[in-house]
Design a protein around this motif. Structure first.
Motif, short mmCIF file in Angstrom:
data_model
loop_
_atom_site.label_atom_id
_atom_site.label_comp_id
_atom_site.label_asym_id
_atom_site.label_seq_id
_atom_site.Cartn_x
_atom_site.Cartn_y
_atom_site.Cartn_z
N UNK A 132 -0.63 -15.61 -11.35
CA UNK A 132 -0.82 -15.60 -9.92
C UNK A 132 0.00 -14.51 -9.25
N UNK A 133 0.24 -14.65 -7.96
CA UNK A 133 0.94 -13.63 -7.17
C UNK A 133 2.22 -14.22 -6.60
N UNK A 134 3.34 -13.54 -6.84
CA UNK A 134 4.64 -13.96 -6.32
C UNK A 134 4.89 -13.21 -5.00
N UNK A 135 4.91 -13.90 -3.88
CA UNK A 135 5.12 -13.22 -2.58
C UNK A 135 6.40 -12.38 -2.54
N UNK A 136 7.45 -12.84 -3.21
CA UNK A 136 8.70 -12.09 -3.20
C UNK A 136 8.55 -10.76 -3.92
N UNK A 137 7.81 -10.75 -5.03
CA UNK A 137 7.60 -9.49 -5.75
C UNK A 137 6.70 -8.56 -4.96
N UNK A 138 5.68 -9.11 -4.32
CA UNK A 138 4.81 -8.28 -3.48
C UNK A 138 5.62 -7.63 -2.36
N UNK A 139 6.50 -8.40 -1.75
CA UNK A 139 7.36 -7.86 -0.69
C UNK A 139 8.27 -6.76 -1.25
N UNK A 140 8.79 -6.96 -2.45
CA UNK A 140 9.67 -5.98 -3.09
C UNK A 140 8.94 -4.65 -3.28
N UNK A 141 7.69 -4.72 -3.72
CA UNK A 141 6.90 -3.51 -3.97
C UNK A 141 6.47 -2.88 -2.65
N UNK A 142 5.93 -3.70 -1.76
CA UNK A 142 5.35 -3.19 -0.52
C UNK A 142 6.40 -2.55 0.38
N UNK A 143 7.58 -3.13 0.46
CA UNK A 143 8.62 -2.56 1.31
C UNK A 143 8.97 -1.14 0.87
N UNK A 144 8.95 -0.91 -0.44
CA UNK A 144 9.24 0.43 -0.95
C UNK A 144 8.08 1.39 -0.71
N UNK A 145 6.85 0.90 -0.86
CA UNK A 145 5.69 1.74 -0.57
C UNK A 145 5.69 2.18 0.89
N UNK A 146 6.00 1.25 1.78
CA UNK A 146 6.03 1.57 3.21
C UNK A 146 7.14 2.58 3.52
N UNK A 147 8.30 2.42 2.88
CA UNK A 147 9.39 3.37 3.08
C UNK A 147 8.98 4.77 2.65
N UNK A 148 8.31 4.86 1.50
CA UNK A 148 7.85 6.16 1.01
C UNK A 148 6.78 6.75 1.92
N UNK A 159 -0.56 -7.12 2.56
CA UNK A 159 0.89 -7.10 2.78
C UNK A 159 1.34 -5.77 3.40
N UNK A 160 0.73 -4.67 2.97
CA UNK A 160 1.09 -3.36 3.51
C UNK A 160 0.68 -3.27 4.98
N UNK A 161 -0.52 -3.71 5.29
CA UNK A 161 -1.00 -3.59 6.66
C UNK A 161 -0.23 -4.50 7.62
N UNK A 162 0.31 -5.59 7.11
CA UNK A 162 1.16 -6.44 7.94
C UNK A 162 2.43 -5.72 8.38
N UNK A 163 2.77 -4.64 7.68
CA UNK A 163 3.94 -3.84 8.05
C UNK A 163 3.54 -2.62 8.88
N UNK A 164 2.29 -2.59 9.29
CA UNK A 164 1.86 -1.54 10.21
C UNK A 164 1.36 -0.27 9.57
#
Length: 231
Positions: A21-37, A85-90
């Motif tokens: 399945x999908x771990x929300x914490x891991x998705x957040x870990x990945x997505x936060x870095x993608x958004x920063x980049x 998750x990415x779009x939720x961060x704008x």
């Protein structure tokens, strides 16, 4: 250091400690870095696997073609989860699929993908190559060549490429840099041979890095000396 990157992340990585399945914490870990980049100006593509939902024939006698198509469908769920998750961060995204599912996502069209980069969108590629008998690693190498990515980032559960499994062998040696042919000849299992060969023929460097390390993705994309460089 790079203008356009392609991240290959496995489905198992998105499962985190859950293993399925999908771990929300891991998705957040990945997505936060993608958004920063993304906010730093990089053009980003992502190829995602589906092993957290379905992997191969999973010990059954199922036909290989059927099983591989099921795996492709699994990647769509992960791609949609990342997109949401990415779009939720704008940050705007587009999911493109190698199998035609127009009510869910765009079909993969190279010119559209390139236009999305120009418009500041993160593009997530699902369904691998769209063909059975090819892994999502092959899909990552193919898409990296097509979009002319500057680098292919391979997210791993260890901090680089070793000569043996460091979880089983404490004396395993980590490579800081290694050639494509040495990866193949030493049978290091970074990616399948098709994927390595495609990157070699198109001069696409690969960086294998630890996804769980502190900002490992950001550091790799920014050109810091992390993980292992295959070139």
């Amino acid at each position: 250091m790079y203008k356009r990157i392609l991240l290959k992340i496995s489905g198992e990585a998105l499962a985190g400690d859950k293993n399925v399945g999908i771990d929300p914490a891991m998705v957040e870990h990945v997505v936060s870095q993608l958004v920063e980049l993304h906010n730093s100006g990089l053009e980003i593509a992502v190829v995602v696997g589906g092993g957290n939902f379905w992997r191969g024939r999973q010990g059954t006698n199922m036909d290989r073609v059927t099983a591989d198509h099921m795996g492709m469908l699994a990647t769509i769920m992960n791609a949609l989860a990342l997109s949401d998750a990415i779009e939720k961060k704008g940050v705007p995204t587009r999911v493109q699929t190698a199998l035609s599912i127009p009510s869910v996502a765009e079909p993969y069209i190279l010119r559209k993908a390139l236009k999305h980069f120009e418009c500041g969108r993160i593009v997530i590629f699902a369904c691998g190559t769209g063909n059975p008998y090819f892994s999502t690693d092959s899909g990552a190498a193919l898409r990296a060549a097509e979009i002319k990515a500057d680098v292919l980032l391979m997210a791993k559960n260890v901090d680089g490429l070793y000569d043996s499994d460091p979880k089983l062998n404490p004396a395993a040696k980590k490579f800081d840099k290694i050639s494509y042919m040495d990866v193949i000849n030493k049978d290091l299992h970074l990616m399948d041979i098709t994927s390595i060969t495609m990157c070699m023929e198109n001069s696409i460097p690969i960086i294998a890095f630890g996804l769980n390390s502190e900002k490992g993705l950001v550091r790799a994309a920014m050109g810091e000396k992390v993980g292992t460089i295959i070139a």
